[in-house]
Design an enzyme around this catalytic site. Structure first.
Site, PDB file in Angstrom:
ATOM      1  N   TRP A  37       0.703  -0.792  -0.107  1.00 19.73           N
ATOM      2  CA  TRP A  37      -0.503   0.064  -0.140  1.00 19.73           C
ATOM      3  C   TRP A  37       0.891   1.435  -0.138  1.00 19.73           C
ATOM      4  O   TRP A  37       2.011   1.236   0.865  1.00 19.73           O
ATOM      5  CB  TRP A  37      -0.974   0.104   1.481  1.00 19.73           C
ATOM      6  CG  TRP A  37      -1.975   1.207   1.114  1.00 19.73           C
ATOM      7  CD1 TRP A  37      -3.046   1.257   0.906  1.00 19.73           C
ATOM      8  CD2 TRP A  37      -1.602   2.419   2.189  1.00 19.73           C
ATOM      9  NE1 TRP A  37      -3.344   3.067   0.661  1.00 19.73           N
ATOM     10  CE2 TRP A  37      -2.510   3.046   2.252  1.00 19.73           C
ATOM     11  CE3 TRP A  37      -0.517   3.297   2.774  1.00 19.73           C
ATOM     12  CZ2 TRP A  37      -3.021   4.774   2.395  1.00 19.73           C
ATOM     13  CZ3 TRP A  37      -0.616   4.071   3.321  1.00 19.73           C
ATOM     14  CH2 TRP A  37      -1.857   5.304   3.508  1.00 19.73           C
ATOM     15  N   ASP A  55     -16.703  10.245  -2.664  1.00 13.46           N
ATOM     16  CA  ASP A  55     -16.469   9.383  -2.109  1.00 13.46           C
ATOM     17  C   ASP A  55     -16.879   8.255  -1.089  1.00 13.46           C
ATOM     18  O   ASP A  55     -18.150   8.223  -0.550  1.00 13.46           O
ATOM     19  CB  ASP A  55     -14.697   9.454  -1.815  1.00 13.46           C
ATOM     20  CG  ASP A  55     -13.921   8.212  -2.285  1.00 13.46           C
ATOM     21  OD1 ASP A  55     -14.258   7.268  -1.474  1.00 13.46           O
ATOM     22  OD2 ASP A  55     -13.364   8.391  -3.529  1.00 13.46           O
ATOM     23  N   ASP A  56     -16.130   7.311  -0.746  1.00  9.99           N
ATOM     24  CA  ASP A  56     -17.164   7.030   1.178  1.00  9.99           C
ATOM     25  C   ASP A  56     -17.843   7.246   1.485  1.00  9.99           C
ATOM     26  O   ASP A  56     -17.395   8.447   2.015  1.00  9.99           O
ATOM     27  CB  ASP A  56     -15.489   5.910   1.630  1.00  9.99           C
ATOM     28  CG  ASP A  56     -15.674   4.871   1.686  1.00  9.99           C
ATOM     29  OD1 ASP A  56     -16.941   4.505   1.996  1.00  9.99           O
ATOM     30  OD2 ASP A  56     -14.564   3.919   2.708  1.00  9.99           O
ATOM     31  N   LYS A  88     -16.635   4.950  -9.327  1.00 11.38           N
ATOM     32  CA  LYS A  88     -15.121   4.535  -8.917  1.00 11.38           C
ATOM     33  C   LYS A  88     -15.782   3.184  -8.106  1.00 11.38           C
ATOM     34  O   LYS A  88     -16.030   3.474  -7.674  1.00 11.38           O
ATOM     35  CB  LYS A  88     -15.383   5.872  -7.717  1.00 11.38           C
ATOM     36  CG  LYS A  88     -13.179   5.117  -6.944  1.00 11.38           C
ATOM     37  CD  LYS A  88     -13.143   6.401  -6.395  1.00 11.38           C
ATOM     38  CE  LYS A  88     -11.941   5.848  -5.444  1.00 11.38           C
ATOM     39  NZ  LYS A  88     -11.208   7.353  -4.539  1.00 11.38           N
ATOM     40  N   ASP A 146     -13.893   0.299  -5.971  1.00 10.28           N
ATOM     41  CA  ASP A 146     -12.861   0.392  -4.882  1.00 10.28           C
ATOM     42  C   ASP A 146     -13.362  -1.190  -4.730  1.00 10.28           C
ATOM     43  O   ASP A 146     -14.066  -1.463  -4.908  1.00 10.28           O
ATOM     44  CB  ASP A 146     -13.125   1.222  -4.543  1.00 10.28           C
ATOM     45  CG  ASP A 146     -12.340   1.455  -3.049  1.00 10.28           C
ATOM     46  OD1 ASP A 146     -11.214   0.911  -3.641  1.00 10.28           O
ATOM     47  OD2 ASP A 146     -11.971   2.441  -2.432  1.00 10.28           O
ATOM     48  N   ASP A 197      -2.708   5.084  -3.834  1.00  9.39           N
ATOM     49  CA  ASP A 197      -3.697   6.368  -2.561  1.00  9.39           C
ATOM     50  C   ASP A 197      -2.205   6.868  -1.851  1.00  9.39           C
ATOM     51  O   ASP A 197      -2.473   8.032  -1.293  1.00  9.39           O
ATOM     52  CB  ASP A 197      -3.664   5.510  -1.309  1.00  9.39           C
ATOM     53  CG  ASP A 197      -5.252   4.993  -1.397  1.00  9.39           C
ATOM     54  OD1 ASP A 197      -5.983   4.880  -2.320  1.00  9.39           O
ATOM     55  OD2 ASP A 197      -5.544   4.044  -0.154  1.00  9.39           O
TER      56      ASP A 197
HETATM   57  C1  DGJ Z   1      -9.487   3.621  -1.419  1.00  9.11           C
HETATM   58  C2  DGJ Z   1      -9.032   4.535  -2.410  1.00  9.11           C
HETATM   59  O1  DGJ Z   1      -8.583   4.402  -3.026  1.00  9.11           O
HETATM   60  C3  DGJ Z   1      -9.290   6.003  -1.507  1.00  9.11           C
HETATM   61  O2  DGJ Z   1      -8.882   6.859  -3.150  1.00  9.11           O
HETATM   62  C4  DGJ Z   1     -10.948   5.903  -1.244  1.00  9.11           C
HETATM   63  O3  DGJ Z   1     -11.744   5.678  -2.167  1.00  9.11           O
HETATM   64  C5  DGJ Z   1     -11.282   5.102   0.134  1.00  9.11           C
HETATM   65  N1  DGJ Z   1     -10.515   3.146  -0.053  1.00  9.11           N
HETATM   66  C6  DGJ Z   1     -12.109   5.643   0.291  1.00  9.11           C
HETATM   67  O4  DGJ Z   1     -12.152   4.065   1.702  1.00  9.11           O
END
Ligand code: DGJ
Length: 657
Positions: free
Chosen positions: A116, A283-284, A397, A399, A467
């Site tokens: 990560w 986003d989330d 998006k 994820d 990220d």
């Molecule tokens: C991981 C993604 O890489 C981030 O950009 C973001 O969307 C988070 N998850 C949200 O939980």
């Protein structure tokens, strides 16, 4: 025997097999003999060769497929397997490709590992006698630790312009295995395919098993040409709208994390409009009621708007954004479930977990069993439901943040099918979605770039490389992705990570598919004006970056290089954009002389102009050349003057007619 096009096992073979089966009568031997081959044209410049093999003793057939994209110099290779034995056979290994290289004395393998926020670290080794294996067993977001892509230089390590090199990548979003074996004759065998680990596949009679594709390209002009081949192929044949448009966006993840409501989102729409992006991406954190998604410990699977944060629902947000004048897109993580969710409570049999073991969590979550058709329908309906309810939604998006622990399905009759059928199930859902929504932009994401491969990129218009959005880090990370993936698919956002100036971060974002994830109200007047201008500029030059050929000029990875420099050149060599970044903090670090450009037409004359200049920059330091030949730029070069005062510089080249 070592050089078989598809090495069977259990008969004469002594080395690594491409296929290993146990027949219906429990006999573990396989022999494959050539029967016939055919060639068909699959459109201009695309030729498919199929080679049919058969076991002389069993009604068991293997067909090798080689699709040659002649113009791009890419070969896509896959295998199909079928039989008419009286009952099912057990396949213990079923590779996509089996290559034999005998033309070199030495082989140098470069592969990419990470974790990560530190994806795509290259490592080069000289292959020695025996086996080297690259693989993953993570199940989903499978390439977190090791990318399914490599390059292999023949005789000596290649550089950007010199050397014989083969690029390979497996188009599979699950467990893969790439094997490199120097055989007793000092030749190289490569076997690429699904990882046999915990994946014995039971194949009934009259059923065809089709492996994922292995893609390869060869260059005898070094790494640059091989990347260009793969990028051209990907844009034309693989990535949806690979030669089309993309939307710039403002994402709220780093700006708000889980903490937002209707009012401040509406303000962010205004910000997006003011900035000049095409779309706002929520986003989330927008869903879950019994278990609200206020942090990453709850709510995944409960894809209903959280009524406290969003009392008027998504429909209101879509409408509001559109009234303000930008499109609206949304984040989903449809393959996942939080243990604290209604989905888990109601459908615990949909979750991958072992019945008699403690649950293990990755980012506090579990993975849904995509091998179960009911789960596939659920995941399809989550996305389709969202898009049918909000037909003007402009972006998804997608994820995917957990790996598979305790790989066990409550419903699959064959536990050893779970890893494979997970990916097949995912692709079935994505196939259905793409049939219904062929034009929808979709980002392939996981917490980091640990998911990108050319299997998934059949469905996604772009991917999230890391990220880690620190501009300096991204120079390195994106550099290594650029070996395999084109800029048009490489999302690159301006955020507040790191200590680089806004101009540096913006320049970095411009060398991919640009976006923002910042709090606009925190920008001062100059920063805002600069960003607005940058988006306008990007609209003007984006097609050179997205559709042009990449030329990596100075690698930031080489010791003693203070800079990274790369350029994109349009196909007819009339326009180019050239990026150079300072990557060292050492005393007097910077360019010390001209950098030789590449990919231009030596007979053409170019105007050269520094662009994306920060407001207030002294005009006399802005680089301009009215008339300079391609020949001069490529043999003598030009100094972009990058140093601690000018840490990133973009130059635009335009042919003078
Ligand atoms: C991981 C993604 O890489 C981030 O950009 C973001 O969307 C988070 N998850 C949200 O939980």
């Amino acid at each position: 025997m070592y050089s078989s096009a598809y090495t069977p096992s259990g008969t004469r073979n002594l080395l690594e097999p491409a296929i290993q089966v146990i027949h219906a009568d429990d006999n573990p031997s396989l022999d494959l003999k050539y029967i016939r081959h055919e060639q068909t044209s699959n459109g201009p410049d695309v030729v498919l060769t199929t080679v049919h093999l058969k076991d002389p003793e069993y009604p068991f057939e293997v067909t090798l497929h080689y699709k040659a994209y002649q113009h791009e110099n890419v070969i896509e290779q896959w295998t199909s397997i079928k039989h008419t034995e009286p009952k099912a056979i057990r396949m213990q290994k079923y590779a996509s490709a089996n290559l034999y290289l005998s033309s070199a004395h030495n082989y140098y393998l470069t592969h990419f590992h990470g974790d990560w926020a530190r994806e795509m670290n290259a490592e080069q080794i000289q292959l020695s006698a025996g086996l080297k294996v690259l693989d993953t067993k993570l199940g989903t977001r499978a390439d977190l630790f090791q990318a399914p892509s490599f390059f292999l230089s023949l005789n000596q390590p290649s550089d950007e312009d010199h050397g014989e090199v083969l690029f390979g990548t497996l188009a599979w979003s699950g467990n893969y295995q790439l094997q490199f074996e120097i055989d007793p004759l000092r030749n190289l065998r490569i076997i690429a395919g699904i990882n046999p680990y915990a994946s014995e596949y039971i194949l009934p009679p009259d059923t065809e098993f089709i492996t994922p594709s292995f893609l390869l390209t060869y260059s005898n002009h070094g790494l640059g040409r091989a990347s260009q081949n793969l990028h051209r192929w990907a844009r034309k044949y693989r990535i949806p709208h690979g030669e089309g448009n993309r939307l710039t966006l403002l994402n709220n993840w780093e700006a708000t994390y889980f903490d937002f409501n209707e009012d401040n989102l509406t303000m962010l729409f205004e910000d997006g409009k003011k900035l000049g992006v095409d779309l706002f991406l929520l986003d989330d954190g927008w869903f879950g009621n019994k278990y609200p998604r206020n942090d990453d410990r709850a709510g995944l699977g409960d894809w209903q708007e959280n009524t406290e944060k969003l009392p008027h629902g998504i429909a209101y947000l879509v409408r509001k954004a559109e009234e303000i004048g930008i499109k609206f897109g949304i984040w989903l993580e449809p393959e996942m479930v939080s243990p604290k969710s209604e989905l888990y409570e109601n459908h615990s049999d949909w979750v991958i977990k072992a019945p008699n073991r403690a649950e293990y969590y990755y980012r506090n979550q579990l993975v849904l069993d995509m091998s179960n058709p009911e789960v596939q329908n659920f995941v399809y309906s989550v996305v389709d439901g969202m898009l049918s309810k909000h037909p003007t939604l402009g972006y998804i998006k997608w994820d995917c943040n957990a790996v598979i622990y305790n790989a066990y399905s409550a419903t699959n009759p064959h536990q050893s099918h779970v890893y494979v059928e997970y990916v097949q199930g995912l692709y079935k859902v994505l196939d259905r979605l793409r049939i219904k929504y062929p034009d929808l932009p979709m980002m392939l994401c996981s917490g980091g770039g640990a998911r990108v491969d050319y299997g998934a990129l059949r469905y996604f218009t772009e991917f999230w490389p890391s990220d880690n959005t620190d501009g300096l880090e991204r120079v390195f990370i994106q550099w290594n992705y650029s070996f395999f993936y084109p800029a048009i698919a490489t999302c690159s956002h301006v955020t507040n990570w790191g200590t680089q100036p806004l101009k540096f971060r913006t320049d970095v974002a411009m060398m991919g598919k640009m976006g923002y994830d910042i709090v606009l109200s925190k920008l001062d007047a100059n920063e805002l004006a600069f960003s607005q201008q940058a988006l306008k500029l990007y609209a003007r030059i984006k097609n050179i970056i997205w559709l042009g050929d990449v030329f990596r000029l100075v690698s930031p990875f080489e010791i003693n290089n203070d800079i990274a420099s790369l350029m994109y050149v349009s196909e007819n060599q009339d326009r180019a954009v050239w990026f150079t970044y300072l990557v060292s903090k050492r005393y007097r670090a910077g360019t010390t002389g001209p950098i030789r450009l590449k990919g231009l037409d030596s007979g053409k004359k170019y105007a050269l102009q520094e662009i994306n200049v920060y407001p207030g920059t002294d005009n006399s330091s802005v680089l301009t050349e009215k008339n300079i030949s391609g020949d001069y730029l490529m043999t003598f070069g030009f100094n972009p003057v990058v140093d601690e005062r000018r840490t990133s510089v973009i130059l635009e080249l335009t042919e003078i007619r």
